[in-house]
Design an enzyme around this catalytic site. Sequence first.
Site, PDB file in Angstrom:
ATOM      1  N   GLU A  28     -44.572 -12.064-120.673  1.00 15.13           N
ATOM      2  CA  GLU A  28     -45.725 -11.092-120.420  1.00 15.13           C
ATOM      3  C   GLU A  28     -46.078 -10.207-121.519  1.00 15.13           C
ATOM      4  OE1 GLU A  28     -45.381  -9.122-116.645  1.00 15.13           O
ATOM      5  OE2 GLU A  28     -47.485  -8.327-116.805  1.00 15.13           O
ATOM      6  N   ASN A 175     -52.558 -13.659-109.950  1.00 12.68           N
ATOM      7  CA  ASN A 175     -51.396 -13.062-110.004  1.00 12.68           C
ATOM      8  C   ASN A 175     -51.092 -11.825-108.720  1.00 12.68           C
ATOM      9  OD1 ASN A 175     -48.482 -12.516-111.189  1.00 12.68           O
ATOM     10  ND2 ASN A 175     -49.632 -10.446-111.308  1.00 12.68           N
ATOM     11  N   GLU A 176     -50.118 -11.791-108.076  1.00 14.90           N
ATOM     12  CA  GLU A 176     -49.929 -10.757-107.086  1.00 14.90           C
ATOM     13  C   GLU A 176     -51.243 -10.272-106.548  1.00 14.90           C
ATOM     14  OE1 GLU A 176     -46.756  -8.107-108.483  1.00 14.90           O
ATOM     15  OE2 GLU A 176     -45.493  -9.775-108.584  1.00 14.90           O
ATOM     16  N   TYR A 254     -37.584 -10.195-106.654  1.00 16.81           N
ATOM     17  CA  TYR A 254     -36.698  -9.598-107.369  1.00 16.81           C
ATOM     18  C   TYR A 254     -35.521  -9.213-106.755  1.00 16.81           C
ATOM     19  CZ  TYR A 254     -40.246  -9.647-111.307  1.00 16.81           C
ATOM     20  OH  TYR A 254     -41.078 -10.316-112.301  1.00 16.81           O
ATOM     21  N   GLU A 306     -41.814 -15.608-110.363  1.00 13.60           N
ATOM     22  CA  GLU A 306     -41.053 -14.560-110.875  1.00 13.60           C
ATOM     23  C   GLU A 306     -39.716 -14.233-110.116  1.00 13.60           C
ATOM     24  OE1 GLU A 306     -43.394 -10.887-111.817  1.00 13.60           O
ATOM     25  OE2 GLU A 306     -44.893 -12.110-112.151  1.00 13.60           O
ATOM     26  N   GLN A 355     -37.743 -11.847-117.526  1.00 20.33           N
ATOM     27  CA  GLN A 355     -38.613 -12.386-118.352  1.00 20.33           C
ATOM     28  C   GLN A 355     -37.661 -13.158-119.458  1.00 20.33           C
ATOM     29  OE1 GLN A 355     -42.002 -10.224-119.449  1.00 20.33           O
ATOM     30  NE2 GLN A 355     -42.450  -9.796-117.185  1.00 20.33           N
TER      31      GLN A 355
HETATM   32  O1  AHR Z   1     -42.333  -9.087-114.347  1.00 24.93           O
HETATM   33  C1  AHR Z   1     -42.953  -7.831-114.157  1.00 24.93           C
HETATM   34  C2  AHR Z   1     -43.818  -7.744-113.386  1.00 24.93           C
HETATM   35  O2  AHR Z   1     -43.486  -7.669-111.924  1.00 24.93           O
HETATM   36  C3  AHR Z   1     -45.141  -8.564-113.380  1.00 24.93           C
HETATM   37  O3  AHR Z   1     -45.941  -8.238-114.100  1.00 24.93           O
HETATM   38  C4  AHR Z   1     -45.696  -8.767-111.875  1.00 24.93           C
HETATM   39  O4  AHR Z   1     -46.452  -9.671-111.439  1.00 24.93           O
HETATM   40  C5  AHR Z   1     -44.451  -8.112-111.017  1.00 24.93           C
HETATM   41  O5  AHR Z   1     -44.798  -7.267-110.064  1.00 24.93           O
END
Ligand code: AHR
Length: 506
Positions: A28, A175-176, A254, A306, A355
């Site tokens: 990103e 995205n999101e 995450y 992600e 990432q």
């Molecule tokens: O990976 C960092 C961020 O985390 C991304 O931009 C977003 O999609 C997520 O909230």
Amino acid sequence: MSKIIISTKNLQGNQSQISKHIYGHFTEHLGRCIYDGIWVGEDSKIPNTKGIRNDIVDVLKKINIPNIRWPGGCFADEYHWKDGIGSKNKRPMRIVSNWGGVPENNHFGTHEFFDLCELLDCEPYICGNVGSGTVEEMSQWIEYINNDSETTLTNLRKKNGREKPWKIKYWGVGNENWGCGGYMTAEYYSDLFLRYSTYCKDISENKLYKVACGPPGEYPIEFVLNWVETLMKKTAVSTFYHDALIHGISLHYYTRMGSMPSVSVNEKKYSLAMKRALYIETLITEICKIMDKYDRSKSIGLIIDEWGTWWGAEKDTDPNLYFQQNTITDALVASLNFDIFNRHCERIHMANIAQLVNVLQSLILTKGDKMILTPTYHVFDLYKVHHDSTLLPMEITTENFQKGRTILPKIHGSASKDIEEKIHISLSNIDPNSNVNIELLFTDLNLEMKQLEAAILRSNKINDHNTFENPEYIKPKKYENSNFKIENNLIKFEIPSKSIMVIEIK
Ligand code: AHR
């Protein structure tokens, strides 16, 4: 003592293939991932090809990198692709509003991204802008990339130096969109998805694989499941159309660790990291139940585009850059995730760690012309044997370890068979203090005449990591064969605490 039983018979025929795309990546325009990471520009003294660092390309080829998602993330929700084509000195300067308001010169755009994928021989996966972009803009981006016939956009691409179309397959429609991509409701996004997806056209013979924005795994489970149910109810019917509008639903999850930097991890946080990493299996199982209701043939994939650890910023670094060190704890989070993804491969078509370079749970860290590989990189390296292999059923009976109120099973793993009939078993012992004795039994394989080989990734302390001064402190080592005892077709060995092993049987 932990017992493992493996059958070498396939689970469900074709559906138990572990796609190599599970071992995918995400880059990103955030912090130092693209600029000062992958991209140094053609004029840099750092050896590069078309502006892309050669050392990074070399190490990523070694792990057979299958795909890269780009340009975001939240960045994708405000990215306008025409900003990133044509002569570099004429590209507009923008602000990256989500990530520290830093300037974006657009030097890394569509052509540069495809250069990167071509250098790595991997599949591009682009995430289009639903948040602040138009249907027309998205549809034209696909035409610019994939079209061969004489059109204004094809001619523009040729004028910008690319004669042949690139033929992208994987396409994210937003995205999101429940968050930085527009704070939409599940109903509103699902309707919008159908509209955008209608105009993401298959051009010539090139079939797109269109990924809808799925739920935020860290939200309450009711929110997550409602998002999936709404999306599936409204869109799954399109799989009966001549050209399905949906092929995948994303999930972002995450292993979020608060403000503590990764290198400060203590046993309490370590156990929490393991617990939070393992929670993704509950999410996957519950999401799959809903997907199964609307798509019994499992044609729609769950795309975990992600995932990874999210620690506090590293000491003395700008918190807007999301730079974190990467310890053996991160490596164990990666191995747990991979074993879970492998075991659910009938639904998980792809996953992308967040990432690739210098941001969050990275495989590579750079400093000037120096580059180091993290323990997470080595997990990708060890697990590449599972790429496109057949999942083998595996049963683990193991004891628990406890830290405070956190109680977790010690041993985790998955197994597969490749096209040459070689069997690979990946195992992690997440107990931070004790080694575990293993007895491994095959229900239907005679071990006489078989050869065994194993590699191990381990370290003494949970916060051990590689540094620019000591870049090879943690790396895979051979696990000596003398450590295995074979008795009555039973393999006996010990797996050290905080370690990841991959065993090959051929
Ligand atoms: O990976 C960092 C961020 O985390 C991304 O931009 C977003 O999609 C997520 O909230």
